[in-house]
Design an enzyme around this catalytic site. Structure first.
Site, PDB file in Angstrom:
ATOM      1  N   SER A   7      66.991  33.089  37.304  1.00 15.25           N
ATOM      2  CA  SER A   7      66.496  34.530  37.695  1.00 15.25           C
ATOM      3  C   SER A   7      67.409  35.536  37.691  1.00 15.25           C
ATOM      4  O   SER A   7      68.440  35.457  38.495  1.00 15.25           O
ATOM      5  CB  SER A   7      65.591  34.383  38.916  1.00 15.25           C
ATOM      6  N   HIS A  32      64.450  34.283  33.252  1.00 11.98           N
ATOM      7  CA  HIS A  32      63.309  34.907  34.290  1.00 11.98           C
ATOM      8  C   HIS A  32      63.809  36.169  34.966  1.00 11.98           C
ATOM      9  O   HIS A  32      64.735  36.314  35.458  1.00 11.98           O
ATOM     10  CB  HIS A  32      63.075  33.813  35.360  1.00 11.98           C
ATOM     11  N   ASP A  34      62.431  39.580  37.011  1.00 12.58           N
ATOM     12  CA  ASP A  34      61.635  39.856  38.248  1.00 12.58           C
ATOM     13  C   ASP A  34      61.424  41.273  38.318  1.00 12.58           C
ATOM     14  O   ASP A  34      62.413  41.908  38.864  1.00 12.58           O
ATOM     15  CB  ASP A  34      62.186  39.340  39.551  1.00 12.58           C
ATOM     16  N   MET A  36      59.788  44.493  40.239  1.00 12.12           N
ATOM     17  CA  MET A  36      59.200  44.622  41.413  1.00 12.12           C
ATOM     18  C   MET A  36      59.059  46.197  41.815  1.00 12.12           C
ATOM     19  O   MET A  36      60.114  46.922  41.478  1.00 12.12           O
ATOM     20  CB  MET A  36      60.045  44.099  42.569  1.00 12.12           C
ATOM     21  N   HIS A  65      58.265  38.227  34.910  1.00 13.38           N
ATOM     22  CA  HIS A  65      57.182  38.189  36.252  1.00 13.38           C
ATOM     23  C   HIS A  65      57.006  39.380  36.660  1.00 13.38           C
ATOM     24  O   HIS A  65      57.874  40.104  37.272  1.00 13.38           O
ATOM     25  CB  HIS A  65      58.027  37.143  37.270  1.00 13.38           C
ATOM     26  N   MET A  67      55.910  41.728  39.538  1.00 14.60           N
ATOM     27  CA  MET A  67      55.341  41.787  41.023  1.00 14.60           C
ATOM     28  C   MET A  67      55.218  43.262  41.265  1.00 14.60           C
ATOM     29  O   MET A  67      55.582  44.036  41.979  1.00 14.60           O
ATOM     30  CB  MET A  67      56.416  41.164  41.865  1.00 14.60           C
ATOM     31  N   MET A 136      54.104  30.629  43.240  1.00 11.39           N
ATOM     32  CA  MET A 136      55.157  31.033  44.060  1.00 11.39           C
ATOM     33  C   MET A 136      55.551  29.910  45.211  1.00 11.39           C
ATOM     34  O   MET A 136      54.592  29.750  45.899  1.00 11.39           O
ATOM     35  CB  MET A 136      54.846  32.405  44.809  1.00 11.39           C
ATOM     36  N   ASP A 174      58.706  28.981  41.342  1.00 11.99           N
ATOM     37  CA  ASP A 174      59.397  29.887  41.577  1.00 11.99           C
ATOM     38  C   ASP A 174      59.694  30.590  43.159  1.00 11.99           C
ATOM     39  O   ASP A 174      58.670  31.045  43.947  1.00 11.99           O
ATOM     40  CB  ASP A 174      58.599  31.385  41.021  1.00 11.99           C
TER      41      ASP A 174
END
Ligand code: DX5
Ligand code: ZN
Length: 217
Positions: A7, A32, A34, A36, A65, A67, A136, A174
């Site tokens: 990540s 990966h 992330d 957000m 991913h 979020m 998660m 994750d």
């Protein structure tokens, strides 16, 4: 052998190109990424332009991913930015089935991410339609947190559901994955290990990736 997805949240952003090259030259399988929004999770990371830049250098699958609230609004943009796999949170998606269809229509693999408090049985009616479940194992928002042990039970439940339904979905874990708990997580049925802190704060990241990759259940 499990797939390893470092990540980039824990990467050194001042040296992002070097960090990408390090992953390119390692045994890692995926990047990966992330995303957000400061609303679905209490943190803001990076978004489309950064993913586009990563895409121009990355030689491996981009596993994005999200979020974020209302992820369905941005599916096309993430496809254009270079995402290969796009995961949305079940908790942020009232029309999950439609969003999965949109992700597939945009030529990406579809993942569904599940918070620690969300039971995996809620995936029953979409499991046959998705390519990945991002389970998660910490509360999303930050790297470097501690693995929640109850996740192991959820992995087993999910594995049974996947086998019973004939789904080809992979189980991705994750949060809080370390060299110490990787074997147990794989033994429970995980297919993909995300690792942020464990990889990027290691003294020898390439070697750490290799050790994660060689971990057997
Ligand atoms: C957490 C993110 C994770 C995170 C994992 O909200 O979804 O992908 O980067 O970081 P570690 O491996 O440090 O727990
Ligand atoms: Zn993640």
């Amino acid at each position: 052998m499990a797939l390893i997805a470092p990540s980039l949240l824990s990467a050194d952003f001042l040296r992002l190109e070097d960090e990408i090259e390090m992953i390119n030259n390692s045994e890692a399988d995926w990047f990966h990424l992330d995303v957000m929004d400061g609303r679905f999770v209490p943190n803001i990371s990076f978004g489309l332009p950064v993913i586009q830049a990563i895409h121009s250098k990355a030689k491996k699958v981009l596993d994005v991913h999200l979020m974020i609230l209302e992820p369905e609004k941005y599916v096309t943009e993430f496809a254009r930015a270079g995402a290969d796999i796009l995961s949305v949170h079940i908790e942020a998606s009232p029309h999950l089935h439609r969003t999965i269809q949109t992700i597939h229509n945009e030529g990406m693999k579809a993942g569904v991410a599940v918070n620690p408090h969300t039971p995996v049985h809620l995936l029953e009616d979409v499991i046959a339609d998705i390519d990945l479940v991002c389970l998660m194992s910490v509360n999303p928002g930050f790297g470097g947190q501690k693995f929640i042990p109850h996740t192991l039970k959820k992995i087993e439940q999910l594995k049974q559901m996947i086998l019973a339904s004939g789904s080809s979905a992979l189980i991705e874990i994750d949060g809080g994955v370390t060299l110490d708990n990787a074997a147990t997580i794989i033994a429970a049925g995980a297919d993909v290990l995300v690792a942020g802190n464990t990889v990027f704060n290691a003294t020898a990241p390439v070697d750490t990736i290799s050790r994660l990759k060689k971990t057997l259940s």
